[in-house]
Scaffold this active site. Structure first.
Site, PDB file in Angstrom:
ATOM      1  N   SER A  31      -3.799  -3.962 -34.508  1.00  0.00           N
ATOM      2  CA  SER A  31      -4.977  -3.299 -35.091  1.00  0.00           C
ATOM      3  C   SER A  31      -5.022  -3.508 -36.603  1.00  0.00           C
ATOM      4  O   SER A  31      -6.082  -3.770 -37.186  1.00  0.00           O
ATOM      5  CB  SER A  31      -4.922  -1.794 -34.809  1.00  0.00           C
ATOM      6  N   GLY A 102     -11.448  -7.408 -27.487  1.00  0.00           N
ATOM      7  CA  GLY A 102     -12.448  -6.358 -27.656  1.00  0.00           C
ATOM      8  C   GLY A 102     -12.500  -5.863 -29.095  1.00  0.00           C
ATOM      9  O   GLY A 102     -13.569  -5.568 -29.630  1.00  0.00           O
ATOM     10  N   ARG A 130     -16.631  -6.257 -20.256  1.00  0.00           N
ATOM     11  CA  ARG A 130     -16.338  -4.977 -20.912  1.00  0.00           C
ATOM     12  C   ARG A 130     -17.580  -4.372 -21.566  1.00  0.00           C
ATOM     13  O   ARG A 130     -18.482  -5.085 -21.997  1.00  0.00           O
ATOM     14  CB  ARG A 130     -15.199  -5.169 -21.924  1.00  0.00           C
ATOM     15  N   SER A 175     -12.985   6.479 -29.359  1.00  0.00           N
ATOM     16  CA  SER A 175     -12.730   5.045 -29.507  1.00  0.00           C
ATOM     17  C   SER A 175     -12.661   4.655 -30.977  1.00  0.00           C
ATOM     18  O   SER A 175     -13.646   4.798 -31.714  1.00  0.00           O
ATOM     19  CB  SER A 175     -13.828   4.233 -28.813  1.00  0.00           C
ATOM     20  N   GLN A 177     -12.434   1.678 -31.941  1.00  0.00           N
ATOM     21  CA  GLN A 177     -13.250   0.471 -32.130  1.00  0.00           C
ATOM     22  C   GLN A 177     -14.689   0.848 -32.449  1.00  0.00           C
ATOM     23  O   GLN A 177     -15.316   0.256 -33.332  1.00  0.00           O
ATOM     24  CB  GLN A 177     -13.199  -0.398 -30.876  1.00  0.00           C
ATOM     25  N   ASP A 327      -2.819   2.612 -25.384  1.00  0.00           N
ATOM     26  CA  ASP A 327      -2.302   1.327 -24.899  1.00  0.00           C
ATOM     27  C   ASP A 327      -0.890   1.454 -24.317  1.00  0.00           C
ATOM     28  O   ASP A 327      -0.341   0.478 -23.808  1.00  0.00           O
ATOM     29  CB  ASP A 327      -2.292   0.297 -26.039  1.00  0.00           C
ATOM     30  N   LYS A 354     -10.423  -1.269 -20.047  1.00  0.00           N
ATOM     31  CA  LYS A 354      -9.686  -2.133 -20.987  1.00  0.00           C
ATOM     32  C   LYS A 354      -9.720  -3.574 -20.461  1.00  0.00           C
ATOM     33  O   LYS A 354     -10.509  -3.885 -19.574  1.00  0.00           O
ATOM     34  CB  LYS A 354      -8.251  -1.621 -21.121  1.00  0.00           C
TER      35      LYS A 354
END
Ligand code: S3P
Length: 404
Positions: A31, A102, A130, A175, A177, A327, A354
């Site tokens: 990340s 992603g 996704r 999330s 993201q 994760d 995922k």
């Protein structure tokens, strides 16, 4: 296990290991690596990054940023990024292939949203399935437009807008993201863009953006944590040292934790509280973990994790910790398979969207080894062996998901 050429099952033989000992290092945090490249690409001057994870996902981010005007080179272990400045991304000449990533896709969609450029994103078969609607929705509110496949899936073409509209957005799913996509779009929007997250998710974007000179404000509100970015900053180049990835550290940590007599040190692991939920749950299961040599690296807490093997007991993993260990559930399920009693993991339906459906895949894999598992719509219950080796013979998956 499947052979990549024929897709036919191949036997995989595993046998019990003696106790583990030694010191290991894990690769750089994924990340943080994505973000270091992206923010370097928006900064003025030369950013240097050491410890970057050189996996395919991060390389997809680097390739896309090059296609949008950044200069990115690597010499030895050091990566250098010459940025284009906030608002300076160029329209890519060709389709951006995000491979399996992603994080690259969603964060870069955020960046494109507030530039007057169009970009087409695609990816591998897994990424094309996704959900992208979760970023399309807030970025559309900021003025970007999208043409994608049904359900907002890739391949999709988007066109950003200048000036983008700063918004206040409450995350419907926990999330990082989606949070980061909106904040990154807000970087080139005039005024304040705010994201409210009901549960804290990884905050690497916020920490690193501050390091690059952005004004990022965080406030706890009755609705959750509100993160505001003040748009149109000048980002200045930085020197970034990427810590070891706690998601990678999770594997040697669990391997040592489930083998009595083990004594392993995993060095230089990022221990950001928004990432370290697994270690707290392992400790609640009775794992013997100590955090040595605690320090700060590039604005992130880091330590060496010492693990001594012992017997574990099943617990209820607190659903509110889910974003901090999202994760790590698959490897927690392995620890649970060796613990005494039941480990209940709920509130993790996100794992089904995922790269693969991590609940279904783990339920099948553990059952194939003879572990007692119950698959739930939003989680899994694993009944452990109490430390005995797992049988290695298939047992049925009990499923209450409604699917066969
Ligand atoms: C990531 C956020 C998480 C995580 C992914 C990396 C990030 O995804 O699963 O591996 O770098 O922001 P979600 O935001 O979808 O939970």
């Amino acid at each position: 296990m499947h052979s990549p050429e024929t897709d036919a099952p191949r036997p995989l033989i595993a046998s019990a290991s003696p106790a583990l000992s030694g010191r290991v290092r894990v690769p750089g945090d994924k990340s943080i690596s994505h973000r270091a490249l992206m923010f370097g690409a928006l900064a003025v001057g030369e950013t240097t990054i050491s410890g970057l994870l050189e996996g395919e996902d991060v390389l997809s981010t680097a390739a896309a940023l090059r296609a949008m005007g950044a200069t990115i080179t690597r010499a030895g272990d050091v990566w250098r990024v010459w940025g284009v400045g906030v608002g300076g991304l160029l329209e890519p000449e060709t389709v951006l292939d995000m491979g399996n990533s992603g994080t690259s896709t969603r964060l870069l969609m955020g960046l494109v949203a507030s530039h007057a450029i169009s970009a087409t994103f695609t990816g591998d078969a897994s990424l094309r399935k996704r959900p992208m609607a979760r970023v399309i929705e807030p970025l559309s509110r900021m003025g970007a437009s999208f043409v994608g496949r049904s359900g907002g899936r890739l391949p999709l073409t988007m066109t950003g807008v200048v000036p983008a509209l700063p918004i206040t957005y409450r995350l419907p799913v926990a999330s990082a993201q989606v949070k980061s996509a909106v904040l990154l779009a807000g970087l080139n929007a005039p005024g304040h863009t705010t994201v409210i997250e009901p549960e804290p998710t990884r905050d690497h974007s916020e920490r690193m953006l501050r390091g690059f000179g952005a004004d990022v404000r965080v406030e706890d509100t009755p609705e959750g944590r509100a993160i505001t970015i003040v748009g149109e900053p000048e980002l200045h180049a930085c020197t970034i040292v990427v810590p070891g990835d706690p998601s990678s550290a999770a594997f040697p940590v669990v391997a040592a934790a489930i083998l009595p007599g083990s004594d392993v040190v995993v060095e230089n692991v990022g221990l950001n509280p928004t990432r370290s939920g697994l270690f707290a749950v392992l400790q609640a299961m009775g794992a013997d973990l100590t955090f040595e040599n605690a320090r700060e690296v590039g604005g992130e807490p880091v330590a060496d994790i010492r693990v001594k093997g012992t017997s574990l007991r099943g617990v209820e993993a607190p659903p509110e910790l889910a974003p901090t260990m999202i994760d790590e559930y698959p490897i927690l399920m392995v620890a649970a398979a060796l613990a005494q009693g039941r480990t209940v993991m709920r509130g993790i339906a996100e794992l089904r969207v995922k790269e693969s459906d991590r609940i279904a895949v783990m339920a099948r894999g553990l059952a194939a080894c003879g572990v007692a598992v119950e698959e739930l719509p939003d989680g899994i219950i694993v009944t452990g062996s109490g430390g005995d080796p797992v049988p290695g013979r298939p047992s049925p998956v009990i499923s209450t998901t409604g699917s066969p």
